[in-house]
Design a protein around this motif. Structure first.
Motif, PDB file in Angstrom:
ATOM      1  N   PRO A   3     -66.124-109.552   8.452  1.00 25.25           N
ATOM      2  CA  PRO A   3     -65.080-110.202   9.045  1.00 25.25           C
ATOM      3  C   PRO A   3     -63.742-109.481   8.814  1.00 25.25           C
ATOM      4  O   PRO A   3     -63.673-108.586   8.118  1.00 25.25           O
ATOM      5  CB  PRO A   3     -65.009-111.475   8.025  1.00 25.25           C
ATOM      6  N   PRO A   4     -62.958-109.674   9.864  1.00 25.46           N
ATOM      7  CA  PRO A   4     -61.497-109.084   9.851  1.00 25.46           C
ATOM      8  C   PRO A   4     -60.867-109.065   8.217  1.00 25.46           C
ATOM      9  O   PRO A   4     -61.060-110.054   7.802  1.00 25.46           O
ATOM     10  CB  PRO A   4     -60.848-109.406  10.965  1.00 25.46           C
ATOM     11  N   ALA A   5     -60.447-107.721   7.952  1.00 21.83           N
ATOM     12  CA  ALA A   5     -59.772-107.848   6.786  1.00 21.83           C
ATOM     13  C   ALA A   5     -58.228-107.960   7.248  1.00 21.83           C
ATOM     14  O   ALA A   5     -57.691-107.685   7.983  1.00 21.83           O
ATOM     15  CB  ALA A   5     -59.986-106.590   6.135  1.00 21.83           C
ATOM     16  N   VAL A   6     -57.544-108.672   6.123  1.00 19.94           N
ATOM     17  CA  VAL A   6     -56.277-108.938   6.120  1.00 19.94           C
ATOM     18  C   VAL A   6     -55.319-107.727   5.506  1.00 19.94           C
ATOM     19  O   VAL A   6     -55.448-107.295   4.598  1.00 19.94           O
ATOM     20  CB  VAL A   6     -55.777-110.079   5.275  1.00 19.94           C
ATOM     21  N   PHE A   7     -54.605-107.170   6.531  1.00 19.88           N
ATOM     22  CA  PHE A   7     -53.961-105.830   6.053  1.00 19.88           C
ATOM     23  C   PHE A   7     -52.965-105.973   4.636  1.00 19.88           C
ATOM     24  O   PHE A   7     -52.189-106.877   5.057  1.00 19.88           O
ATOM     25  CB  PHE A   7     -53.229-105.044   7.051  1.00 19.88           C
ATOM     26  N   SER A   8     -52.954-105.158   3.761  1.00 18.73           N
ATOM     27  CA  SER A   8     -51.942-105.255   2.658  1.00 18.73           C
ATOM     28  C   SER A   8     -51.284-104.094   2.560  1.00 18.73           C
ATOM     29  O   SER A   8     -51.781-103.114   1.996  1.00 18.73           O
ATOM     30  CB  SER A   8     -52.721-105.438   1.349  1.00 18.73           C
ATOM     31  N   PRO A   9     -50.004-104.052   3.162  1.00 19.50           N
ATOM     32  CA  PRO A   9     -49.182-102.783   2.877  1.00 19.50           C
ATOM     33  C   PRO A   9     -49.247-102.375   1.315  1.00 19.50           C
ATOM     34  O   PRO A   9     -48.930-101.244   1.361  1.00 19.50           O
ATOM     35  CB  PRO A   9     -47.674-103.451   3.524  1.00 19.50           C
ATOM     36  N   GLU A  10     -49.272-103.467   0.523  1.00 20.43           N
ATOM     37  CA  GLU A  10     -49.159-102.913  -0.855  1.00 20.43           C
ATOM     38  C   GLU A  10     -50.202-102.062  -1.108  1.00 20.43           C
ATOM     39  O   GLU A  10     -50.156-100.988  -1.848  1.00 20.43           O
ATOM     40  CB  GLU A  10     -49.028-104.242  -1.919  1.00 20.43           C
ATOM     41  N   ILE A  11     -51.569-102.593  -0.870  1.00 20.47           N
ATOM     42  CA  ILE A  11     -52.481-101.883  -1.156  1.00 20.47           C
ATOM     43  C   ILE A  11     -52.567-100.437  -0.446  1.00 20.47           C
ATOM     44  O   ILE A  11     -53.057 -99.389  -0.877  1.00 20.47           O
ATOM     45  CB  ILE A  11     -53.850-102.439  -0.918  1.00 20.47           C
TER      46      ILE A  11
END
Length: 336
Positions: A232-240
């Motif tokens: 499934p598409p991942a939600v991008f995390s700028p912090e990670i």
């Protein structure tokens, strides 16, 4: 873990002269055939695996002895310093320092400086690729004759490739363990590993840019027969993304190297194993080099697993797949 990996030292080798040396400030072990040579020998630098945190010259003693004896080459096993005592990227720097020293002084060890091969397994394969990429920028050392990558780790972009799914629970290195250890090797908390496995660290524009290099679509169909399901598409995390930005360095992810670097690389031998989380990384790098005109010799162990060559020459434990793989490496070296 380190003591267990080192294992029991083998008996003395009647066919090799073995000595510990210092190349600059890096410990190495030199293996030289005792039979006099009629001309300068080939040289092989070997970088051991162990995700930067374990493994040693001692643990790969049998592998390096086998390579030196069977290929009639001078082998240098590099004892790069380990994380966390020596933080990333000390390990790569040690490999590079030892390589340059050997290349500049090859004749002192009876080696043809124009016929030096750089090799390694697992993370040692990462170092091999990264050192070869770095050396194409330099004019103060001879050109590397060839590179040998044995089931290497090459990218930290997609942890849902077919081989990651198929071999997620295949011992000895489960996918979770490899990702967590890789994160710790970078000096990060292993708590971010779960987000990396999902792909939350990659922005969409980067995914699109790298699609032709790193994508399940690039993997041949025969390697998806054991199953593959698009995640499934991942939600991008700028912090990670910011936390693991070192993972995008080419010394950690050599698959991300610029085209002009890849085009100048020496010919490559690459070994992949069917039952290995990292199988597809080798397949992707193989295609990338072939697409840029770099000669590639590929050997796939259909019954192999990650770390297979480690068993070579072990009493009672030596596996047929290990012998098959290392024999192919020896034949490749002899043919150079």
């Amino acid at each position: 873990m380190r003591k267990a990996v080192n294992g029991i030292p083998p008996f003395k080798d009647k066919k090799l002269h073995i000595q510990n040396l210092q190349f600059e400030d890096v410990t190495v072990r030199l293996y030289q055939p005792k039979v006099p040579a009629t001309k300068p020998r080939k040289g092989i630098l070997f970088f051991h695996g162990g995700i930067g945190m374990w493994g040693s010259i001692d643990s790969y003693e049998r592998v390096c002895r086998f390579l030196a004896r069977e290929s009639d080459s001078v082998v240098v096993s590099v004892g790069y310093r380990l994380s966390p005592e020596y933080p990333y990227p000390r390990q790569f720097k040690d490999c590079l320092v030892a390589t340059i020293h050997f290349m500049k002084n090859a004749e002192d060890y009876g080696v043809d400086p124009e016929c030096i091969v750089i090799s390694g397994d697992s993370l040692g394969g990462t170092f091999t690729a990264a050192v070869c990429q770095e050396l194409v920028k330099r004019t103060d050392v001879p050109k590397v004759r060839a590179q040998i990558l044995l089931y290497p780790f090459l990218q930290a972009i997609d942890f849902n490739l077919p081989s990651h799914q198929q071999n997620r629970f295949v011992p000895p290195f489960f996918q979770r363990i490899i990702v967590e250890a890789g994160v710790q090797y970078l000096g990060k908390s292993k708590s971010v590993a779960k987000e990396l496995r999902k792909g939350s660290h990659i922005p969409e524009d980067m995914k699109m840019k790298l699609r032709s290099w790193i994508s399940p679509d690039v993997i041949p169909k025969e390697f998806k027969l054991r199953g593959y399901k698009p995640p499934p598409p991942a939600v991008f995390s700028p912090e990670i993304h910011q936390q693991v930005k070192e993972a995008f360095d080419t010394i950690f992810s050599p698959l991300l190297a610029d085209v002009d670097i890849v085009q100048q690389l020496p010919e490559m031998f690459i070994l992949t194993c069917e039952y290995d989380v990292l199988r597809d990384e080798g397949l992707l790098y193989k295609k990338r080099l072939e697409d840029e005109g770099v000669p590639v010799t590929w050997y796939h162990l259909a019954d192999g697993f990650h770390g297979a060559i480690f068993s070579i020459d072990m009493p009672l434990l030596s596996l047929s797949c290990a012998k098959s793989g290392v024999d192919r490496v020896v034949n490749f070296v002899k043919g150079l």
